[in-house]
Design an enzyme around this catalytic site. Structure first.
Site, PDB file in Angstrom:
ATOM      1  N   GLN A 163     -56.257 -32.223  30.243  1.00 38.57           N
ATOM      2  CA  GLN A 163     -55.767 -30.942  30.750  1.00 38.57           C
ATOM      3  C   GLN A 163     -56.560 -29.768  30.217  1.00 38.57           C
ATOM      4  O   GLN A 163     -56.839 -28.808  30.943  1.00 38.57           O
ATOM      5  CB  GLN A 163     -54.284 -30.777  30.407  1.00 38.57           C
ATOM      6  N   ASN A 222     -46.651 -26.626  25.175  1.00 40.80           N
ATOM      7  CA  ASN A 222     -48.070 -26.924  24.994  1.00 40.80           C
ATOM      8  C   ASN A 222     -48.881 -26.507  26.219  1.00 40.80           C
ATOM      9  O   ASN A 222     -49.937 -25.883  26.098  1.00 40.80           O
ATOM     10  CB  ASN A 222     -48.271 -28.421  24.726  1.00 40.80           C
ATOM     11  N   SER A 223     -48.388 -26.840  27.410  1.00 42.41           N
ATOM     12  CA  SER A 223     -49.094 -26.455  28.638  1.00 42.41           C
ATOM     13  C   SER A 223     -49.154 -24.942  28.788  1.00 42.41           C
ATOM     14  O   SER A 223     -50.171 -24.386  29.219  1.00 42.41           O
ATOM     15  CB  SER A 223     -48.399 -27.066  29.859  1.00 42.41           C
ATOM     16  N   GLU A 228     -51.754 -23.620  26.414  1.00 42.58           N
ATOM     17  CA  GLU A 228     -53.091 -23.959  26.889  1.00 42.58           C
ATOM     18  C   GLU A 228     -53.518 -23.035  28.028  1.00 42.58           C
ATOM     19  O   GLU A 228     -54.653 -22.550  28.052  1.00 42.58           O
ATOM     20  CB  GLU A 228     -53.112 -25.427  27.320  1.00 42.58           C
ATOM     21  N   THR A 251     -42.301 -26.865  16.922  1.00 45.88           N
ATOM     22  CA  THR A 251     -43.194 -27.107  18.053  1.00 45.88           C
ATOM     23  C   THR A 251     -42.878 -26.222  19.252  1.00 45.88           C
ATOM     24  O   THR A 251     -43.632 -26.209  20.229  1.00 45.88           O
ATOM     25  CB  THR A 251     -43.108 -28.578  18.505  1.00 45.88           C
ATOM     26  N   ASP A 276     -36.803 -26.530  26.984  1.00 48.72           N
ATOM     27  CA  ASP A 276     -37.121 -25.119  26.774  1.00 48.72           C
ATOM     28  C   ASP A 276     -37.836 -24.478  27.952  1.00 48.72           C
ATOM     29  O   ASP A 276     -38.164 -23.287  27.916  1.00 48.72           O
ATOM     30  CB  ASP A 276     -37.998 -24.975  25.524  1.00 48.72           C
ATOM     31  N   GLN A 277     -38.081 -25.240  29.004  1.00 45.38           N
ATOM     32  CA  GLN A 277     -39.002 -24.778  30.044  1.00 45.38           C
ATOM     33  C   GLN A 277     -38.475 -23.602  30.855  1.00 45.38           C
ATOM     34  O   GLN A 277     -39.249 -22.758  31.311  1.00 45.38           O
ATOM     35  CB  GLN A 277     -39.378 -25.968  30.937  1.00 45.38           C
ATOM     36  N   HIS A 332     -44.762 -27.291  34.700  1.00 47.08           N
ATOM     37  CA  HIS A 332     -43.362 -27.417  34.295  1.00 47.08           C
ATOM     38  C   HIS A 332     -43.015 -26.455  33.161  1.00 47.08           C
ATOM     39  O   HIS A 332     -41.860 -26.360  32.765  1.00 47.08           O
ATOM     40  CB  HIS A 332     -43.081 -28.849  33.867  1.00 47.08           C
ATOM     41  N   HIS A 343     -45.157 -33.425  21.026  1.00 48.71           N
ATOM     42  CA  HIS A 343     -45.002 -33.082  19.621  1.00 48.71           C
ATOM     43  C   HIS A 343     -46.164 -33.615  18.789  1.00 48.71           C
ATOM     44  O   HIS A 343     -46.617 -32.955  17.850  1.00 48.71           O
ATOM     45  CB  HIS A 343     -43.682 -33.655  19.086  1.00 48.71           C
ATOM     46  N   ASP A 362     -41.987 -32.552  11.553  1.00 45.84           N
ATOM     47  CA  ASP A 362     -41.458 -31.985  12.784  1.00 45.84           C
ATOM     48  C   ASP A 362     -40.047 -31.473  12.527  1.00 45.84           C
ATOM     49  O   ASP A 362     -39.236 -32.135  11.878  1.00 45.84           O
ATOM     50  CB  ASP A 362     -41.432 -33.087  13.851  1.00 45.84           C
TER      51      ASP A 362
END
Length: 452
Positions: A326, A345-346, A349, A128, A365-366, A341, A14, A106
């Site tokens: 990363q 963010n990942s 990216e 986020t 949330d994955q 995962h 976050h 947030d």
């Protein structure tokens, strides 16, 4: 000058996007004060000198969530102490020359809006997670989706049909903290309609239908993503050498990647919070060894003892590091695919840098992000689990080979190039996110009576 106080939830996933957004606001002439908890601040390694840093209390000033021992204890304390100490901070800044014009908070902190309004300050909520995930929690808040889930297929406005395996993990009683965390996620929308602005770290074109629908409900809803380092994405900020506010030191692995052929390395990382079973880590190790490709695997120091005893941290084919930058890794030409995962963010990216994904969702949330990666954007493949919820080595090997060697993999790479171009376009001068950020900033300047 307009002064914005930025208040992220004190976890890595976050703080980083809100920090990146702060740098974009600075570029538009906004002064930024970043606020975090005393416990998180103690471990911060770096923050740009141009961003002021202030702290509030979560009630556990020495160790945060680890000191609290459970999410329930932590959040109960934070929700009592946080609003009080945040109000004291705004009062202190108001008495100085640092008058605050806007609080960007947030969405996990709905109470921050109430505090800001007491001081007559503009409140902008920062989401986020993506709007597909946000819509799920929004409908729970409305009472249109009831927990526990009794149906095998979930239908919500403008979303694809979702199976139980596509839903955020907090909907299921697999962990004692899940009901507490579900309440936290649903409460994001308890007073969101009272916010002056609703900003989301997503790209308009990625979720166009749901974004258009939300804008009809919230007139000041805007997408402003991807909030990642501009230097990596499109070279906008030439001096942007800071790759996020972090609690971790980056290990040097770029030199190792420099020696590898293009599109030859599998990058593996499960973020800063996932705690994998020893059996799962051993299966991942087996799959990486058997796939035959080079691999770069991020294994946090606390997880290293779960690796197979004969598994070397550095070998002819692989390198294991405790942490890395990363963004730099994903931007490297040697990277062929990303075993992830599926944290938001990942995911952003990877989409922004054009790297297809093997989706191994862990929690939160994955699962839903993995659904989008595979079915909506068609840029990855989801690794299926067995009856023990383990991704076996053979499955991981199959997924990696599918991306790197098959016709389907070529199609994913082609799709990924389209999303990469779209992400870069969103933050250019004529892009949707850039225009939305400019609109937000111009409004703040107008309220202050300053010519833009």
């Amino acid at each position: 000058m307009v002064h914005c106080v930025v208040l992220p939830f004190p976890i890595h996933g976050h703080i980083n996007p809100m920090h990146e957004f702060s740098k974009l606001l600075q570029r538009e002439g906004v002064r930024i004060t970043l606020v975090t908890t005393l416990s998180y601040c103690k471990n911060l390694q770096k923050i740009p000198a141009s961003i002021a840093l202030e702290t509030i209390s979560d009630g556990f000033d020495n160790g945060g969530i680890a000191e609290a021992g459970s999410w329930k204890t932590y959040l109960e304390s934070f929700w009592q102490v946080g609003p009080k100490t945040f109000a004291e901070l705004l009062e202190k800044l108001g008495e100085s020359k640092d008058h605050v014009d806007c609080v960007i908070y947030d969405s996990f902190f709905p109470w921050a809006l109430d505090v800001a309004k007491r001081f007559g300050i503009v409140g902008a909520v920062f989401l986020t997670q993506n709007m597909t995930v946000n819509s799920i929690y929004y409908h729970v808040n409305l009472g249109m989706l009831r927990v526990p889930l009794t149906q095998n297929e979930i239908s919500l406005p403008l979303l694809p049909k979702l199976q139980l395996e596509d839903m955020p993990s907090f909907f299921f009683p697999t962990d004692v903290d899940n009901p507490v965390l579900l309440d936290l996620l649903v409460a994001q929308f308890s007073n969101i309609d009272k916010a002056d602005w609703i900003l989301c770290n997503s790209i308009y074109e990625m979720e166009k239908e749901i974004n258009d629908w939300m804008k009809k409900i919230w007139s000041k809803f805007r997408t402003i993503g991807p909030c990642i380092t501009s230097m990596i994405l499109n070279k906008q900020l030439a001096d942007d050498e800071d790759h996020g506010v972090t609690q971790f030191k980056s290990e040097e692995c770029i030199k190792w990647l420099d020696d590898k052929p293009k599109q030859s390395v599998v990058y593996v990382s499960f973020g800063s919070m996932a705690i994998l079973d020893e059996e799962q880590i051993k299966e991942l190790a087996y799959g990486l060894e058997e796939c035959g490709s080079y691999f770069l695997w991020v294994v946090r120091t606390s997880e290293e003892n779960k690796l197979p005893k004969d598994f070397k941290k550095k070998s002819k084919k692989g390198l294991i590091v405790g942490w890395c930058s990363q963004l730099k890794v994903l931007a490297h030409e040697a990277i062929a695919c990303f075993v992830t995962h599926c944290g938001w963010n990942s995911t952003l990216e990877a989409l922004s840098l054009g790297v297809p994904m093997v989706a191994v969702p862990y929690w939160s949330d994955q699962n839903t992000n993995a659904k989008q990666i595979v079915d909506a954007w068609k840029v990855g493949i989801r690794a299926t689990v067995d009856e023990k919820k383990i991704v076996r080595g053979e499955m991981l090997k199959y997924c990696i080979m599918e991306i790197m060697k098959s016709k389907r993999g070529k199609e994913m790479k082609s799709n990924m190039m389209q999303w990469k171009a779209l992400a870069a376009g969103a933050v250019t001068e004529e892009g949707s996110s850039h225009k939305n950020i400019a609109e937000f900033v111009n409004n703040l300047f107008n309220l202050k009576g300053i010519a833009c």
